[in-house]
Write a protein that holds these residues in place. Structure first.
Motif, PDB file in Angstrom:
ATOM      1  N   ALA A 127       0.843  -1.185   0.000  1.00 17.83           N
ATOM      2  CA  ALA A 127       0.000   0.000   0.000  1.00 17.83           C
ATOM      3  C   ALA A 127       0.881   1.240   0.000  1.00 17.83           C
ATOM      4  O   ALA A 127       2.034   1.220   0.437  1.00 17.83           O
ATOM      5  N   LEU A 128       0.308   2.331  -0.513  1.00 14.15           N
ATOM      6  CA  LEU A 128       1.056   3.583  -0.585  1.00 14.15           C
ATOM      7  C   LEU A 128       1.430   4.075   0.799  1.00 14.15           C
ATOM      8  O   LEU A 128       2.532   4.593   1.013  1.00 14.15           O
ATOM      9  N   ALA A 129       0.520   3.941   1.767  1.00 14.51           N
ATOM     10  CA  ALA A 129       0.804   4.403   3.124  1.00 14.51           C
ATOM     11  C   ALA A 129       2.007   3.668   3.718  1.00 14.51           C
ATOM     12  O   ALA A 129       2.764   4.247   4.500  1.00 14.51           O
ATOM     13  N   GLU A 130       2.202   2.406   3.358  1.00 16.03           N
ATOM     14  CA  GLU A 130       3.353   1.662   3.868  1.00 16.03           C
ATOM     15  C   GLU A 130       4.652   2.261   3.342  1.00 16.03           C
ATOM     16  O   GLU A 130       5.649   2.339   4.072  1.00 16.03           O
ATOM     17  N   VAL A 131       4.659   2.699   2.084  1.00 20.65           N
ATOM     18  CA  VAL A 131       5.876   3.280   1.516  1.00 20.65           C
ATOM     19  C   VAL A 131       6.159   4.638   2.144  1.00 20.65           C
ATOM     20  O   VAL A 131       7.311   4.971   2.439  1.00 20.65           O
ATOM     21  N   THR A 132       5.120   5.439   2.354  1.00 24.75           N
ATOM     22  CA  THR A 132       5.350   6.740   2.987  1.00 24.75           C
ATOM     23  C   THR A 132       5.842   6.573   4.420  1.00 24.75           C
ATOM     24  O   THR A 132       6.717   7.313   4.875  1.00 24.75           O
ATOM     25  N   ALA A 133       5.279   5.613   5.136  1.00 20.97           N
ATOM     26  CA  ALA A 133       5.765   5.344   6.494  1.00 20.97           C
ATOM     27  C   ALA A 133       7.213   4.883   6.460  1.00 20.97           C
ATOM     28  O   ALA A 133       8.022   5.234   7.333  1.00 20.97           O
ATOM     29  N   LEU A 134       7.568   4.122   5.437  1.00 19.62           N
ATOM     30  CA  LEU A 134       8.943   3.646   5.303  1.00 19.62           C
ATOM     31  C   LEU A 134       9.890   4.801   4.996  1.00 19.62           C
ATOM     32  O   LEU A 134      11.021   4.832   5.501  1.00 19.62           O
ATOM     33  N   ALA A 135       9.436   5.752   4.181  1.00 18.36           N
ATOM     34  CA  ALA A 135      10.258   6.925   3.915  1.00 18.36           C
ATOM     35  C   ALA A 135      10.517   7.702   5.199  1.00 18.36           C
ATOM     36  O   ALA A 135      11.629   8.189   5.450  1.00 18.36           O
ATOM     37  N   LEU A 187      -0.069  11.452   2.828  1.00 13.29           N
ATOM     38  CA  LEU A 187       0.502  12.798   2.865  1.00 13.29           C
ATOM     39  C   LEU A 187       1.050  13.193   4.235  1.00 13.29           C
ATOM     40  O   LEU A 187       2.159  13.732   4.323  1.00 13.29           O
ATOM     41  N   PRO A 188       0.338  12.986   5.357  1.00 10.05           N
ATOM     42  CA  PRO A 188       0.885  13.420   6.657  1.00 10.05           C
ATOM     43  C   PRO A 188       2.237  12.796   6.982  1.00 10.05           C
ATOM     44  O   PRO A 188       3.105  13.470   7.552  1.00 10.05           O
ATOM     45  N   ALA A 189       2.431  11.530   6.638  1.00 13.04           N
ATOM     46  CA  ALA A 189       3.721  10.894   6.935  1.00 13.04           C
ATOM     47  C   ALA A 189       4.847  11.554   6.157  1.00 13.04           C
ATOM     48  O   ALA A 189       5.958  11.732   6.676  1.00 13.04           O
ATOM     49  N   LEU A 190       4.573  11.931   4.911  1.00 10.17           N
ATOM     50  CA  LEU A 190       5.601  12.603   4.121  1.00 10.17           C
ATOM     51  C   LEU A 190       5.955  13.958   4.725  1.00 10.17           C
ATOM     52  O   LEU A 190       7.132  14.334   4.785  1.00 10.17           O
ATOM     53  N   VAL A 191       4.953  14.693   5.154  1.00  6.88           N
ATOM     54  CA  VAL A 191       5.220  16.015   5.734  1.00  6.88           C
ATOM     55  C   VAL A 191       5.975  15.880   7.046  1.00  6.88           C
ATOM     56  O   VAL A 191       6.885  16.672   7.331  1.00  6.88           O
TER      57      VAL A 191
END
Length: 804
Positions: A499-507, A543-547
């Motif tokens: 999922a996209l959220a998993e990748v953002t959390a990983l970033a 988005l929030p994880a990226l920010v």
């Protein structure tokens, strides 16, 4: 070695079989006394033979029990088993005696290569079959249901205790072993008595529901025969008392070898790892555990007067916790414990008597401080240490180097660690802990920081558990250093993320852990997933994880330029897709989307601040475009009421919507033409989630809500009541009380200065300067302003004097 007379007294012929209770201090003392008397030529110990090369490390000054032999499959580190040893374990005492006397010591249990491959149960530590009858987990399911096999297992200590008239096996063991001490005239008598009892039990119960013991005992007999060929009859065997009758049995060599034929095998590796008293406790899930390792350790170390020394230790602990405990309390507790032991017919006070005495005398009958005594002393948080010379996987060695470099020592007792990321050492500690979490080594867990909400602060709860050694061994497949392993794991997780959220959390984790080499790949995967994902909910969740990652990057000095571009592009896609995605949602979906809207609102504000000063003016206007999205949501009838109300509230808070306009929109929604359920949902979105202070300070809005609520038809009131209850129950009690007073008084009816009869104080039109001036002296005292003024006056006077 002793002469033939001494050895003959130990046993007429054959090896000296010393049956013990694992982790029993009485057995440990008896083993040392027997070895000192018999002086055997070799000591055979229940344990995996692959660990023979590790025995000399027990004499290393840096080796401090409790420790454990860790065996794991080389190709599958998660397949592992532990063989724990404490300072009061008979096996540990036998090892140390052999090393001190220069006598060979060897392990004779089933090799770990078979134990680890025998995977009918998840774990199979060698001493989990201890004679105290703890649930043995190494028996395969042979016939019928697994529960049927477990029901047949025998608890030897329980049977012996019941036979002796005891209802508690631990109390029976203390009375017959721990309080009696080793035989002074005949050091071998306790082992002969225990062997006789176990022989009777084996004749009655056979293998006792442990079919795997037959294979283990066959291997032990073969090892004993090999030792006798080399050393003659001067062989001492230290093993669980349950196995002694089987080792004494005259079995054919061919029959023993037949039992071992065809056993599964894996390539195994063994090493020493630190262990803890808490993990020795039966409550921790270890099969051969004991209830009170701290108490047993005290009994083993106390040279004399164990009860007096124990109660003195308890008093010291309670004093550290600011409880009033004097020497008189200790004296009275000792007398009470001895009296209880005499009344119960015990030779000496045991743990139950000392516990009762502590509760009555030192804890005033309360179990609260008694729980602290049990946790800190009866069980204990002792963590063993292993020397650097012990074999370890490269990742474990690198972790140890990092721990020394950063001065962050593993401890069994949970503690909090406050980090200031502006300091290089604390930043390094943060990176190490985040890297370990990425590798699945949960040494530390993030906690809420106290006293500061800045991004330069981090708080961790640290606690080292022995199982983490297995996790480190498992993580060794990713690399030989913590940095390399975390980088490889992050890249693999990014490619395999679903999922996209998993990748953002990983970033975000890559930035927290300081993994610059993994970030480019993670960002490429993130950009690809974001371009292909059309679900606005997924985009809003990402988005929030990226920010947050941008903020962390600023604190840690990480280049986050590429991340900012992806975050801005993601925000644009959310702006475009959010209004149509919010149409025609059911109640649950609307509530979930409201959470996304709140998260995006906060993220956009932070992102806009981050992009200030960049050359892209379009990215800098994110706030304006987001407000346009909120206006669209607020005015679109197809959007659920909870989302429309939330959009109005966010615009009002940002100052983009005046109070008059907000009141007008609320009035339209709360008009009689709107179904009550839709109006209640709008209110939930507008003032839900702890927004009660808005109604407290704007009585006009409160009046609109009050008027609408009193006009809801009776037949519709029960439908909107659950939603309203959920809305207002989230407010603080003081806010709810204030709203109740305002409603009782009538919102908007009292706008002038309050009087004692007018309602609640604090709602006057103008500040009360008299009441404000009354607190100024206290404020000046708290801020130290009076001292500053006095110092300045003194300084001025001194200058005046000099001028004069």
């Amino acid at each position: 070695m002793s002469d033939d007379t001494t050895w003959g007294k130990a046993h007429a012929s054959g090896p000296l079989l010393l049956g013990v209770r694992h982790h029993g201090p009485g057995s440990a003392r008896a083993v040392r006394a027997a070895l000192e008397a018999a002086r055997p030529g070799v000591v055979l110990i229940e344990g995996p033979p692959e660990a023979d090369a590790l025995i000399p490390l027990a004499a290393d000054p840096d080796m401090r029990p409790p420790v454990a032999l860790l065996g794991h499959a080389v190709d599958e580190p998660g397949r592992s088993a532990f063989w724990p040893l404490a300072e009061f374990s008979p096996e540990w005492v036998a090892i140390r005696w052999a090393l001190e006397q220069g006598v060979p010591a060897r392990f004779i249990d089933l090799p770990a290569t078979h134990t680890l491959a025998w995977d009918t149960e998840p774990e199979a530590p060698s001493d989990e079959d201890d004679e105290d009858g703890a649930d043995d987990e190494d028996a395969p399911d042979t016939e019928g249901e697994p529960g049927a096999v477990r029901d047949l297992r025998v608890d030897p200590l329980a049977v012996l205790a019941e036979t002796a008239g005891y209802d508690d096996p631990e109390r029976w063991w203390e009375d017959v072993v721990e309080h009696r001490g080793p035989g002074r005239r005949d050091p071998f008598a306790p082992f002969a008595a225990l062997e006789e009892a176990m022989t009777a039990l084996r004749e009655r119960y056979g293998v006792g529901g442990r079919p795997r013991d037959l294979v283990r005992e066959a291997h032990m007999r073969l090892q004993v025969r090999a030792a006798r060929k080399e050393f003659g009859d001067a062989v001492a065997v230290v093993c669980g008392a349950w196995h002694v009758p089987a080792l004494r049995e005259k079995a054919a060599v061919t029959a023993d070898r037949a039992l071992l034929k065809g056993l599964p095998k894996v390539k195994a590796d063994l090493t020493w790892v630190p262990w803890t008293h808490r993990r020795l406790a039966r409550s921790s899930g270890y099969g051969a555990g004991i209830d009170s390792p701290g108490w047993y350790g005290h009994l083993f170390r106390a040279p004399d007067r164990p009860v007096e020394r124990w109660l003195t230790k308890v008093a010291g602990l309670l004093r550290e916790e600011d409880r009033i405990v004097s020497s008189a309390h200790v004296i009275e507790a000792v007398r009470l414990a001895e009296t209880l032991a005499a009344m119960r017919g015990r030779p000496l006070p045991g743990l139950s008597e000392t516990t009762d005495a502590v509760r009555a005398v030192m804890c005033d009958g309360s179990d609260v401080p008694l729980a602290l005594v049990h946790d800190r002393l009866v069980v204990g948080d002792v963590l063993g240490e292993v020397p650097e010379a012990a074999p370890a996987v490269p990742l474990q060695r690198d972790l140890a180097r990092e721990q020394r470099r950063l001065r962050i020592k593993p401890e069994a007792l949970e503690r909090e660690l406050e980090l200031d990321l502006r300091k290089e050492t604390d930043a390094g500690r943060s990176r190490l802990l985040h890297r370990l979490r990425l590798l699945g080594v949960g040494w530390g867990e993030p906690a809420v920081s106290r006293g500061s909400t800045g991004t330069f602060r981090e708080t961790w709860r640290l606690r080292w558990e022995p199982e983490l050694s297995v996790r480190v061994a498992e993580a060794g497949v990713w690399g030989t250093t913590v940095l390399a392993a975390a980088t490889a794991r992050a890249e693999a997780d990014a490619v395999g993320a679903g999922a996209l959220a998993e990748v953002t959390a990983l970033a975000e984790q890559c930035l927290l852990a300081g993994l610059p080499d993994a970030l480019p790949l993670v960002m490429r995967v993130l950009a690809d997933r974001a371009a292909l994902d059309t679900d606005v909910g997924h985009l809003a969740q990402a988005l929030p994880a990226l920010v947050r990652s941008l903020r962390y990057g600023d604190v840690r000095g990480t280049d986050t330029g590429a991340l900012a571009g992806v975050a801005a592009g993601l925000a644009e896609r959310v702006f475009v897709g959010l209004p149509p995605a919010c149409a025609a949602l059911d109640t649950d979906a609307a509530e979930e989307m409201r959470g996304h809207v709140d998260a995006v609102h906060g993220a956009v504000g932070l992102l806009a601040e981050t992009l200030i000063g960049t050359s892209d003016t379009g990215q800098r206007d994110l706030r304006g475009r987001w407000r346009s999205v909120l206006r669209t949501l607020a005015l679109r009838d197809t959007v659920p009421g909870v989302l429309r109300g939330r959009a109005v509230r966010l615009l009002l808070d940002d100052g983009e919507l005046g109070p008059e306009e907000a009141a007008r929109l609320m009035g339209l929604v709360l008009s009689p033409g709107t179904p009550p359920a839709d109006a209640a949902a709008w209110i939930e979105g507008f003032v839900g989630g702890g927004g009660g202070m808005l109604l407290v300070h704007d009585e006009r809005l409160l009046g609109l809500v009050d008027t609408w609520l009193t006009g809801v038809p009776a037949e519709a009131f029960t439908d909107v009541l659950p939603l309203l209850r959920r809305t207002f129950s989230a407010y603080e009690p003081g806010v709810r009380r204030t709203l109740g007073e305002l409603v009782r008084r009538g919102p908007g009816k009292n706008t002038g200065p309050t009087t004692p009869a007018a309602g609640l104080p604090g709602f006057a039109a103008e500040p009360d300067t008299g009441r404000a001036d009354a607190v100024l002296p206290v404020v000046r005292l708290l801020l130290g302003l009076d001292e500053v003024r006095e110092h300045e006056a003194t300084h001025d006077n001194s200058l005046t004097g000099v001028g004069a």
